[in-house]
Design a protein around this motif. Structure first.
Motif: not given
Length: 486
Positions: A358-372, A435-447
């Motif tokens: 992976t690249s640094l930018l992709d890894a940081v953004n994806l992992m930090l979001q999943l970590l929440v 990039a890995v998962w979008t929740g259904p409520i998030s999708a319905a609210m315009g991401f």
């Protein structure tokens, strides 16, 4: 397994020449020392980080205007207050955070939470930070003719990981005494880098396609989730404060911890956003490490890379140190020093995998979001418990692992705490966007990514609602034991 070191009479050496042999054992009042303000550089050194540049730049790449990105940076840094609140439990209990959370989850429940959530968070952050030093170290070595795309970053990772483990082995005394110097050195290096970044900033920057409506709020909420994940992950903050005298003012601990972490994060993340306005998306596609080094004079590039590596060691040294105690708190029969070596090996292995995939930018953004999904509920419930108990934790009770003990609850499980965390994470996943998962409520609210506030509200609401006796004890009873049977 019953912990055998609750009232260990052995005097643990503090000189830098000795590794710290103490693990989760209670710290006697006679061994307490220091002032709350000593925590400021302890948190500042790890957070003068190249990852701040990366996260700041990503906000501009999301499509935000510069002023919008700056507001997001401030908003996303507010959870540092929770890190400070949780830190106050260390001096109160005299032991590590991974033991204090027995009051929240029960003796057995805590083992599960610490084994799964604690180890996941530690491994991810070890890998993310070693990943930054690996990429930048490899970039610098490439300029010197060492261009192997696999061997070079792997070697850098192994060397940096080994030094990091040494820091963790020497432990609290080394961290407390050396991090003020480390923070000063890093601040000087990063401010010098900032001086060479500023001439490239487009102060009148306008996004190529200004965002409005749902796309704008989607970018804003995603940015806040990425930024908030860092302070929310530091449920280990009691570990760094636990040597302070029990009488240390809580407000001072909160301020030193929160400001120590938040100020460098806010400043250098803002610099990252400014950087992205001047170098363009094409340069960013090559990697933040390459973009930064290209802006610096030849003499400063190596100094900056050394600074990144020092920062990585300071942050991961602290993480490895606290994670080594998590091993003990779940009942693994291992001393702290061997545990630190195991933690380092796991983190290094994950880093090597990421370096090659992976690249640094992709890894940081994806992992930090999943970590929440993990860090949001666990940090929230810890802070709420500290507030409800008015920070009254009795160390001896926390080490009583026998059936019928204060924190045995229902066969070792505290259902309100466990249910609050699970529901908080489950509901938050419905509001997550990446990039890995979008929740259904998030999708319905315009991401929109509302995973951070949702995880905190749901977790806090469930825990408060299910622990009425704990709420009552916070105002009527000074005994933590009575509050523990909620």
């Amino acid at each position: 397994m019953s912990q055998p070191h609750v009232t260990d009479p052995v005097s643990y050496p503090e000189p830098l020449a000795h590794p710290e042999t103490r693990g989760i054992e209670l710290i006697d009042a006679s061994e307490r020392h220091g002032r709350a303000r000593d925590l400021f550089p302890v948190w500042a050194a790890p957070n003068v980080s190249v990852l701040n540049f990366t996260v700041g730049a990503s906000l501009i790449l999301l499509g935000l205007e510069l002023w919008q990105a700056l507001l997001v940076i401030v908003a996303g840094s507010l959870p540092w207050i929770l890190t400070g609140i949780v830190a106050t439990s260390g001096p109160a209990a005299g032991t590590s955070g991974s033991v204090i959370t027995r009051a929240i989850y029960g003796i057995r429940g805590n083992r599960v939470l610490v084994a799964f959530f604690g180890w996941f968070i530690s491994a991810v952050f070890l890998a993310l930070n070693w990943l930054a030093s690996s990429f930048m170290g490899a970039e610098l070595l490439a300029q010197l003719g060492f261009t192997d795309p696999v061997a070079v970053p792997v070697i850098v990772t192994i060397v940096v990981a080994a030094i990091t483990v040494v820091v963790a082995v020497f432990g609290h005394s080394l961290i407390l005494r050396s991090y003020p110097v480390v923070a000063s050195v890093l601040l000087a290096i990063f401010l010098l880098v900032t001086a060479f970044v500023l001439p490239h900033v487009q102060w009148g920057y306008a996004a190529p396609a200004p965002l409005e409506g749902a796309p704008l709020w989607s970018a804003v909420t995603i940015g806040i989730a990425i930024l908030a994940s860092t302070p929310l992950s530091y449920t280990n903050s009691p570990d760094l404060a636990r040597y302070l005298p029990e009488t240390t003012k809580r407000s001072h601990i909160i301020a030193a911890t929160a400001f120590g972490g938040a100020l460098p994060c806010i400043f250098f993340t803002a610099v990252g956003a400014l950087l992205a306005t001047g170098i363009g998306s094409a340069a960013m596609d090559l990697g933040i490490e390459s973009a930064l080094l290209a802006l610096l004079p030849a003499w400063l590039g190596p100094i900056f890379v050394v600074g990144v590596i020092i920062n990585t060691i300071s942050l991961n040294g602290m993480t490895t140190y606290t994670a080594s105690m998590a091993f003990q708190s779940i009942g693994v029969p291992i001393r702290r020093i061997p545990s630190a070596i195991v933690v380092g090996a796991i983190g290094a292995a994950l880093t090597i995998y990421l370096v090659m995939s992976t690249s640094l930018l992709d890894a940081v953004n994806l992992m930090l979001q999943l970590l929440v999904l993990i860090s949001g509920p666990t940090m929230t419930i810890f802070a709420v418990d500290v507030i409800l108990r008015r920070n009254r934790y009795k160390g001896e009770d926390l080490f009583n692992e026998k059936p019928g003990g204060p924190f045995w609850y229902s066969r070792g499980w505290h259902i309100p705490g466990l249910l609050a965390v699970v529901l908080g994470a489950a509901v938050a996943s419905l509001f997550l966007t990446n990039a890995v998962w979008t929740g259904p409520i998030s999708a319905a609210m315009g991401f929109l990514d509302l995973s951070v506030p949702v995880s905190m509200i749901v977790t806090a609401g469930v825990y408060i609602a299910l622990t009425p006796s704990l709420r009552r004890s916070s105002t009527t009873t000074p005994s933590v034991t009575q509050g523990a049977h909620a």
